[in-house]
Design a protein around this motif. Structure first.
Motif, short mmCIF file in Angstrom:
data_model
loop_
_atom_site.label_atom_id
_atom_site.label_comp_id
_atom_site.label_asym_id
_atom_site.label_seq_id
_atom_site.Cartn_x
_atom_site.Cartn_y
_atom_site.Cartn_z
N ASN A 197 -0.71 -6.62 -31.71
CA ASN A 197 -0.73 -8.11 -31.81
C ASN A 197 -0.23 -8.72 -30.69
O ASN A 197 -0.53 -9.50 -29.90
CB ASN A 197 -0.35 -8.54 -33.08
CG ASN A 197 -1.28 -8.75 -33.95
OD1 ASN A 197 -2.20 -9.45 -34.05
ND2 ASN A 197 -1.15 -7.79 -35.17
N ALA A 208 -2.46 -8.22 -27.54
CA ALA A 208 -3.48 -9.04 -27.35
C ALA A 208 -2.85 -10.52 -27.31
O ALA A 208 -3.61 -11.45 -26.35
CB ALA A 208 -4.03 -9.07 -28.73
N ASN A 209 -1.72 -10.81 -27.78
CA ASN A 209 -1.31 -12.40 -27.42
C ASN A 209 -0.88 -12.34 -26.00
O ASN A 209 -0.79 -13.78 -25.58
CB ASN A 209 -0.13 -12.52 -28.31
CG ASN A 209 -0.41 -12.87 -29.77
OD1 ASN A 209 -1.52 -13.19 -30.11
ND2 ASN A 209 0.48 -12.48 -30.56
N ASP A 252 -6.39 -6.52 -22.84
CA ASP A 252 -7.65 -6.00 -23.56
C ASP A 252 -6.94 -4.73 -24.66
O ASP A 252 -6.03 -4.09 -24.27
CB ASP A 252 -8.46 -5.48 -22.75
CG ASP A 252 -9.35 -6.50 -22.01
OD1 ASP A 252 -9.57 -7.59 -22.42
OD2 ASP A 252 -9.76 -6.10 -20.88
N ARG A 282 -5.09 -10.37 -38.14
CA ARG A 282 -4.75 -11.02 -36.85
C ARG A 282 -5.55 -10.40 -35.97
O ARG A 282 -5.89 -11.08 -35.01
CB ARG A 282 -3.21 -11.13 -36.72
CG ARG A 282 -2.50 -11.92 -37.54
CD ARG A 282 -0.86 -12.11 -36.99
NE ARG A 282 0.11 -12.32 -38.40
CZ ARG A 282 1.38 -12.42 -38.05
NH1 ARG A 282 1.78 -12.09 -36.72
NH2 ARG A 282 2.11 -12.95 -38.82
N LEU A 283 -5.29 -9.02 -35.97
CA LEU A 283 -6.11 -8.24 -35.00
C LEU A 283 -7.54 -8.49 -34.86
O LEU A 283 -8.46 -8.82 -33.72
CB LEU A 283 -5.94 -6.71 -34.78
CG LEU A 283 -4.36 -6.44 -34.62
CD1 LEU A 283 -4.06 -4.95 -35.04
CD2 LEU A 283 -4.17 -6.63 -32.91
N LYS A 305 -8.76 -11.84 -33.72
CA LYS A 305 -8.84 -12.01 -32.27
C LYS A 305 -9.76 -10.96 -31.68
O LYS A 305 -9.97 -11.18 -30.30
CB LYS A 305 -7.38 -11.45 -31.65
CG LYS A 305 -6.45 -12.37 -32.02
CD LYS A 305 -4.86 -11.77 -31.54
CE LYS A 305 -3.81 -12.68 -32.14
NZ LYS A 305 -2.63 -11.61 -32.34
N VAL A 360 -9.88 -7.91 -31.68
CA VAL A 360 -9.59 -6.34 -31.41
C VAL A 360 -10.37 -5.34 -32.20
O VAL A 360 -10.23 -5.56 -33.26
CB VAL A 360 -8.13 -6.37 -31.57
CG1 VAL A 360 -7.47 -4.82 -31.04
CG2 VAL A 360 -7.26 -7.25 -30.67
#
Length: 187
Positions: free
Chosen positions: A92, A95-96, A100, A137-138, A141, A143
């Motif tokens: 996370n 990604a934030n 990638d 959350r991933l 996004k 991911v």
């Protein structure tokens, strides 16, 4: 022209060339042929230099605009909750940061990706955030999260048992998810 010693006729370059033109042969002096070959070679080298330069420029631009990638490799199972939360938390964070990210689950981790997997939190770990919250959350996004189907089978599970958004591993995606460098975190 006559050779004094043998009495035979010797042709000069211009006589031989003139005679060749008269018989439909298009001979030319060696110096003219060498000049043309040199010109062709020079042109080929120039074109090759332009191609190499263009490829180098394109690679340079791609490297400047490429996003670095992070692979988070999770092998820990439910008995190592801190390692699991560290892996998901790192994914996370990356990604934030605009990296990638791809998550790969194998060995003992795939059961944690099951729909029926128990959620957990570790006290004093990022405000008691849970495994399911970090996974959600991933996935939100975009991911990619992948599991090893063989490892699922080892634990008595199949892809039908896995939560939505988690997919079977695709080895090609390991190389395609990023254009930049790849950093690998192993948990």
């Amino acid at each position: 022209m006559t050779d004094i010693e043998s009495g035979g006729k010797i042709r000069t370059t211009s006589e031989a060339t003139d005679r060749g033109f008269a018989h439909g042969h298009h001979g030319m002096k060696l110096s003219s042929a060498a000049a043309i070959v040199a010109l062709v070679v020079t042109a080929a080298v120039a074109v090759a230099a332009l191609v190499v330069g263009a490829v180098a420029l394109q690679k340079s631009v791609a490297q400047e605009t490429a996003t670095d990638g992070v692979m988070v490799h999770m092998t820990a199972g439910p008995e190592e909750q801190h390692r699991v939360l560290m892996a998901l938390s790192m994914a996370n964070r990356m990604a934030n940061m605009g990296k990638d990210v791809i998550v790969f689950c194998d060995v003992d981790c795939p059961p944690l990706m099951a729909k029926s997997a128990e959620d957990f939190a570790v006290e004093a770990f990022e405000g008691n955030v849970t495994k399911d919250d970090l996974l959600g959350r991933l996935l939100a996004k975009g991911v990619p999260i992948h599991v090893c189907p063989g490892c699922l089978t080892k634990h008595g599970l199949s892809m039908e048992d896995v939560r939505d958004g988690v997919n079977e591993v695709d080895a090609n995606e390991f190389f395609a998810f990023t254009d930049g460098r790849m950093l690998h975190f192993d948990y």
